[in-house]
Design an enzyme around this catalytic site. Sequence first.
Site, PDB file in Angstrom:
ATOM      1  N   HIS A   7      30.125  24.579  39.521  1.00 18.50           N
ATOM      2  CA  HIS A   7      29.684  23.823  40.690  1.00 18.50           C
ATOM      3  C   HIS A   7      28.908  24.758  41.623  1.00 18.50           C
ATOM      4  O   HIS A   7      29.353  25.867  41.888  1.00 18.50           O
ATOM      5  CB  HIS A   7      30.925  23.253  41.395  1.00 18.50           C
ATOM      6  N   HIS A  84      22.369  26.423  49.249  1.00 18.70           N
ATOM      7  CA  HIS A  84      23.579  25.659  49.559  1.00 18.70           C
ATOM      8  C   HIS A  84      24.018  26.078  50.958  1.00 18.70           C
ATOM      9  O   HIS A  84      24.848  26.962  51.126  1.00 18.70           O
ATOM     10  CB  HIS A  84      24.679  25.937  48.530  1.00 18.70           C
TER      11      HIS A  84
END
Length: 292
Positions: A7, A84
């Site tokens: 992830h 991110h």
Amino acid sequence: LCFLGSHDSFSFYIDEASPVGPEQPETVQNFVSVFGTVAKKLMRKWLATQTMNFTSQLGAGIRYFDLRISTKPRDPDNELYFAHGLFSAKVKEGLEEINAFLSEHPKEVVFLDFNHFYGMQKCHHEKLVQMLKDTYGNKMCPAIFAHEVSLQYLWEKEHQVLVFYHSPVAVEVAFLWPGQMMPAPWANTTDTEKLIQFLQASITERRKKGSFFISQVVLTPKASTVVKGVASGLRETITERALPAMMEWVRAQKAGESGVNIITADFVELGDFISTVIKLNYSLDEGEDDTT
């Protein structure tokens, strides 16, 4: 078959010196503008979901990569970055790192899932598509029906890369698989029990879609969780504590048509996540083929 995934695969590269990503809310932008480097150090503890780089992940058995791409504000080089919350490595460098592994291991296959794009216009998508062509060339498998893809098929065609692209751009390019061919339902919870219920319900729905399918064994912190464990970070506050229950669910799964397909997690090296997912393939019925 059942494949291992990570992830936010690129997040080991997150750079504390970079600006805040364009997708972050105003509250985060303001927090960083007031507290600067300290704020970014704390953010990194919650944004970095992996500790291994791409080469280490590949060596450990990871074959699915969750990739989020962004332009950087006021970047004179107009580069594309993994992102991110904060910016990570240049996309070109990451793709080349993966390609080096594939060139050394011609029977290995990877899934590259480009599922979020930030600050990208048509010219940036064109740049990324060209980058994929230049890096992987004929290693990329053109989009076909998911059930037609087997390891034998890929080996015969000498394809090693399936690229999933969650943008209308995918329709125009033969080697881009549409995003809907790689659904990744997201539980969005900090509660392990709710996560497991969600994962189990998702598996039931899986084969109705006729696609690849991701089970995200991932807990998502709420703002209050972050505040309570601000100095500890994601790994210590959530992932390590929830690991036993999550691994119990993984061990109970089966690979194959009616079971799990791709399982992703944070900090994939924790516990026996990697070996457990790989072992799921050993229990495949002899009658089932190696369809991915």
